[in-house]
Scaffold this motif. Structure first.
Motif, mmCIF file in Angstrom:
data_model
loop_
_atom_site.group_PDB
_atom_site.id
_atom_site.type_symbol
_atom_site.label_atom_id
_atom_site.label_comp_id
_atom_site.label_asym_id
_atom_site.label_seq_id
_atom_site.Cartn_x
_atom_site.Cartn_y
_atom_site.Cartn_z
ATOM 1 N N UNK A 736 11.831 16.833 24.265
ATOM 2 C CA UNK A 736 12.221 16.141 25.696
ATOM 3 C C UNK A 736 12.495 17.318 26.909
ATOM 4 N N UNK A 737 13.578 18.080 26.474
ATOM 5 C CA UNK A 737 13.931 19.100 27.261
ATOM 6 C C UNK A 737 12.598 20.175 27.824
ATOM 7 N N UNK A 760 19.573 14.795 27.333
ATOM 8 C CA UNK A 760 21.192 14.716 27.437
ATOM 9 C C UNK A 760 21.769 13.942 26.469
ATOM 10 N N UNK A 761 21.255 12.714 26.269
ATOM 11 C CA UNK A 761 21.743 11.562 25.412
ATOM 12 C C UNK A 761 21.764 12.186 24.077
ATOM 13 N N UNK A 762 20.681 12.558 23.654
ATOM 14 C CA UNK A 762 20.516 13.093 22.200
ATOM 15 C C UNK A 762 21.439 14.175 21.769
ATOM 16 N N UNK A 763 21.472 15.173 22.750
ATOM 17 C CA UNK A 763 22.394 16.183 22.535
ATOM 18 C C UNK A 763 24.027 15.692 22.344
ATOM 19 N N UNK A 772 24.316 20.330 24.960
ATOM 20 C CA UNK A 772 24.618 19.273 26.072
ATOM 21 C C UNK A 772 24.768 20.073 27.483
ATOM 22 N N UNK A 773 25.376 21.401 27.343
ATOM 23 C CA UNK A 773 25.377 22.039 28.328
ATOM 24 C C UNK A 773 24.261 22.500 29.138
ATOM 25 N N UNK A 774 23.428 22.926 28.221
ATOM 26 C CA UNK A 774 21.873 23.291 28.643
ATOM 27 C C UNK A 774 21.306 22.255 29.185
ATOM 28 N N UNK A 775 21.399 21.070 28.512
ATOM 29 C CA UNK A 775 20.725 19.809 29.251
ATOM 30 C C UNK A 775 21.197 19.751 30.635
#
Length: 962
Positions: A736-737, A760-763, A772-775
């Motif tokens: 996704x990313x 983001x949700x998956x992370x 999460x930070x990267x997303x």
């Protein structure tokens, strides 16, 4: 003395007095001023004011509001010393009001005065004076008229003034044409047509300008474009003037050429005549009947034009290409204007054949057209090719076509040009085409081929030579392979080789059946190696068997070593042995490729000679090598970039130690690694498909750096499909990313947003704080692109908090840079500069060239927007060095474009033009948004470029054909 007030209506409404801006009050008060200013010195009734502000349905309070607005305008416009009731600027008259002439200066009056002066000078026969007046008129504008002013009057006045502006620009272009400044006229009209595509006079003038620049095809395309637009939007046909201009250009009517001038645009130069035919085969024999007919078609004895299209078709190995090249050389005297050659790769297994637009681009460049001028549209490029070939006698050899559809856009060329095509597919459906179906050679001819390849004495001494020719089916490829066997075994006689062939009765039957002849000959060569006495022969056979597993254009010894699980030096010796056996060809230093027919055979060989688990293991090893080396190269090139997760594999990457080595490997192997990843991603074997996902992820930074957007998008979509099929949340989040980034890079931020949120949700579901930070950082970048600056700021603040919590310096720097862009969008320039400067300092301290380049570009833009071009130039020169150092094409393009702007603002148009021209080819390969920015900068440079008395005037540089 009371200074007059200067009122601007040709742009955003504004006023100045003594160099200071005057606040004109609320929108409807400003609208009332426009009604009065448009009729200075005349009485404007209250009813006219009310109608101009509200139209036919004014509010009940309209009259009282008018009084309020008049009072407000008097407070602004009247001298401070005026007594109440004694007005000198905005006067009361019976039933209305008058705005006095002297105290108010309106730019609309200047504009209309310049237009009147231009008309007078035109009548007086002074075109240069007329041009100066029109330049002054057009220069009066600073944006859309009455921008931001509400009401029916403003709307009607806007339309009136805009019509005058467009007409003035058309008049200016007409004068440029009268002065024989055709390129300047073409540039101005191209911009005008882009703004107002349905104006027929502008189109007619542009057609004439392009024609006089030597761009007949572009002129005709301009007509077809407006014809389509008029039909789609208005349901009408072009007017009489446009139709007549089209007809005149179509037949190159002499009336279109200025008296005493030969139209000479940038296309009029005579490039070096192309001579691209491959060398003819030394041992070519036979095909006498075909050669006689081909020569009569390509070079008629009576001097008639050559046949438009000639197709040589037949089975693989029939010698189509050799015959075509030989015939082309024999007829070369009939084509004095050049011979062009393109291998279309139509029958290359596992390799994508050339698209028509790619073929057209090669032909146009060979004919002298600069690469940046080649159109991106196939129809437009085909029209330009026809224009280039008009009046020429040129031969085009298109080798190995996939079928008629691949070459159809290249047909229909002017008389005098002949297209010679080879293909395995029938061309009987092509109009004006003569087709040769190439069969087997005569026995005598086949024996002669063997004699030339092996030696006349050796063949003549053995009566079995004729039988050998028969067993080869009269196919040149099979004959060459049989001759290669004899050359590799000098102790053999033709009789011994015949005995070997006759032992395989079924194979011999296939050998006589056209396409199967090639397979039989290749199988014979393979068996010879596999059963050879030397270990090298057996190793070469094993390598040949494995080559069919990997569908890439060429291979190196290291890739093959991974395939067969052998050391690289052993793989290289085996590859060299296959070259001597004529089963491989050296492509370049250290690289090997297969003939198309050999590739087909190796694919079958791998399927039949290797067990399923052996095939899977070999492919996984090759993918492991590709992915590991891609990650290694990216890390060497830019050690600060975070690599996506990679599984533990036994394959060791190449020992790349310098950025130059890493960059070279990535550039040389990128197409092969992308092809291998794509092959794996569609595999039904889940382990192979997962490895394909990881290899695609390993290419992330190179795809981003090099602007390989199409490949990035395709691999990302395939990776997401694999992750969803396997139900793997980790793969899904990464995919996704990747997909969001790919979509963002091609300007589809709205489509990227759902994927970015999904990542983001998956992370968060996986409790991956770094992910999460990267997303969050990527989500912030997407918000910025969509101009959702407040949301972007929230994301970067959360990102920075997490980055500090987990100790991610690169994440913190990213949050600062994107946060700065968000603040810029929110109008907080001071905070934007502060955040970006902090991010720059951290990037420089860490020697992170990627983020340093990004920060310098962002800061430079801010300084340019604040008219600080000198500081921006300093930042951009450093940023450009960083971008080039890491090979990041996007930042290189952006730095050059902004650097062009900085040089222009600093009064150095030569340097500005040099930077813009360097950026142009990068932007053309990168994307529409980048290209628009470069073209806009080039247009901005043009008015300040000192082209008078220049040996190379500016318009010659500015050939922006897209």
């Amino acid at each position: 003395m009371y200074s007059p007030c200067r009122l601007r209506m040709l742009g955003p409404l504004a006023a100045w007095r003594d160099g200071r801006s005057v606040d004109l009050g609320p929108p409807l008060q400003r609208a009332a001023l426009c009604v009065l200013a448009a009729q200075t010195g005349q009485v404007v009734t209250k009813e006219a004011l009310i109608g101009g502000l509200w139209g036919e349905r004014p509010p009940n309070t309209a009259e009282q509001s008018v009084y309020t607005y008049i009072a407000g305008l008097r407070r602004i416009l009247e001298p401070k010393s005026s007594r109440r009731g004694s007005y000198s600027v905005l006067l009361s008259r019976s039933g209305g009001y008058v705005l006095a002439h002297g105290p108010i200066e309106v730019d609309v009056e200047d504009f209309e005065r310049h237009l009147a002066e231009a008309r007078r000078l035109d009548v007086d026969g002074d075109p240069r004076g007329c041009l100066r007046a029109l330049d002054a008129a057009v220069g009066s504008w600073s944006g859309p008229a009455l921008c931001g002013v509400p009401g029916p009057f403003a709307e009607a006045e806007r339309a009136r003034l805009e019509e005058l502006r467009l007409s003035a620009r058309e008049d200016r272009a007409d004068v440029l044409l009268h002065l024989n400044l055709h390129q300047e006229a073409a540039s101005a009209l191209t911009e005008l047509v882009g703004e107002a595509p349905l104006r027929e006079r502008a189109r007619a003038l542009l057609m004439l300008a392009l024609y006089r620049c030597g761009r007949q095809a572009d002129a005709l395309h301009t007509y077809m474009d407006v014809k389509r637009l008029l039909a789609e939007r208005l349901g009408v046909d072009p007017g009489r003037t446009l139709r007549e201009r089209y007809e005149l250009i179509l037949r190159a009517d002499p009336s279109l050429t200025p008296t005493g001038e030969r139209a000479a645009g940038p296309d009029a130069r005579s490039p070096r005549t192309p001579r691209q035919l491959p060398r003819a085969v030394n041992c070519f024999v036979g095909r006498a009947e075909e050669m006689v007919r081909l020569r009569s078609l390509l070079a008629p004895w009576d001097g008639a034009p050559p046949q438009a299209v000639v197709a040589i078709t037949g089975a693989p190995g029939a010698g189509k290409s050799a015959l075509a090249v030989h015939a082309a050389h024999a007829a070369v005297h009939a084509f004095p204007d050049g011979q062009l050659y393109v291998n279309l790769l139509g029958a290359t297994p596992g390799v994508e054949w050339l698209k028509p637009i790619d073929v057209l681009g090669r032909l146009l460049r060979a004919l002298g057209l600069p690469g940046e001028a080649v159109p991106a549209d196939a129809d437009e490029a085909a029209a330009m090719l026809r224009d280039r070939l008009e009046g020429r006698r040129t031969l085009i050899l298109l080798d190995d076509a996939a079928g008629p559809e691949q070459v159809r856009p290249l047909l229909g060329l002017p008389a005098g040009t002949s297209v010679l095509i080879t293909s395995r597919e029938s061309f009987a459906v092509i109009d004006d085409c003569v087709q040769f179906v190439l069969g087997s050679m005569l026995r005598s001819e086949a024996v002669t081929v063997l004699a030339k390849l092996v030696g006349a004495e050796r063949i003549a001494a053995d009566p079995a030579a004729g039988r050998l020719a028969d067993l080869c089916g009269g196919l040149p490829l099979a004959l060459r392979l049989a001759a290669a066997r004899l050359l590799d075994r000098p102790q053999w006689t033709p009789t011994e080789l015949v005995d070997r062939l006759e032992d395989r009765r079924r194979t011999l039957h296939e050998l006589e059946a056209g396409q199967t002849a090639v397979r039989s000959s290749l199988e014979l060569s393979y068996e010879s190696l596999a059963r050879g006495a030397s270990a090298l022969d057996r190793s070469a056979a094993r390598v040949l068997c494995h080559l069919g597993l990997l569908h890439v254009a060429d291979v190196t010894a290291h890739v093959v070593a991974a395939l067969v699980d052998e050391p690289a030096d052993a793989a290289e010796r085996a590859l060299d042995r296959l070259v001597r056996a004529h089963l491989l060809e050296p492509a370049s230093t250290g690289r090997f490729r297969m003939h198309d027919l050999v590739r087909l055979y190796t694919i079958e060989l791998a399927d039949t000679r290797l067990a399923p688990e052996a095939r899977a293991g070999a492919l996984l090893r090759a993918l492991g090598f590709y992915g590991a080396t891609a990650r290694r190269a990216s890390s060497v090139l830019d050690p600060h970039r975070v690599q996506l997760p990679w599984p533990a594999v036994p394959q060791r990457p190449l020992a790349l130690t310098s950025p130059a080595e890493a960059r070279n490997w990535l550039e040389d192997e990128l197409a092969n690694v992308v092809a291998a990843a794509s092959q794996a991603l569609v595999s039904e074997d889940e382990e192979i498909a997962r490895m394909g996902v990881r290899v695609g992820f390993a290419l992330y930074w190179q795809l981003s750096r090099g602007a390989h957007r199409r490949e990035h998008l395709r691999l990302s979509r395939q990776a997401l499909a694999v992750g969803e099929r396997a139900g793997d949340l980790e793969l899904m989040s990464l995919a996704h990313g990747q997909l969001a980034t790919a979509l963002l890079q091609i300007g589809r931020a709205a489509d990227a947003m759902p994927h970015q949120r999904a990542e983001l949700e998956l992370r968060r579901e996986l409790k991956d704080r770094f992910g999460e930070m990267r997303a969050l950082g990527n989500l912030a970048a997407t918000h910025v692109t969509l101009k959702q600056y407040a949301r972007a700021r929230e994301c970067t603040e959360t990102q920075r908090t997490i980055a500090r919590e987990i100790g991610s310096d690169v994440g913190e720097r990213h949050s600062l840079l994107i946060g700065g862009r968000a603040c810029e969008g929110l109008g907080d320039v001071a905070e934007a500069i502060s955040l970006m400067s902090e991010g720059l300092a951290l990037a420089q301290a860490a020697e992170d060239r990627y983020q340093e380049s990004a920060a310098l570009v962002m800061l430079a833009k801010l300084h340019l927007d604040r008219d600080d071009a000198l500081t921006a130039k300093t930042h951009l020169e450093r940023g450009l060095r960083c971008a080039i150092e890491i090979g990041h094409r996007a930042y290189e393009c952006r730095s050059l474009t902004l650097l062009a702007r900085a040089h222009r603002l600093l009064g150095d148009p030569e340097q500005a033009l040099a930077c813009a021209r360097r950026a142009l080819p990068i932007a053309q390969s990168y994307g529409d948004e980048e290209l628009r920015e470069v073209e806009a900068e080039l247009r901005a440079i043009q008015p300040v470029f000192p082209c008078a008395d220049s040996a190379r005037p500016f318009p010659a540089h500015l050939t922006l054909v897209r």
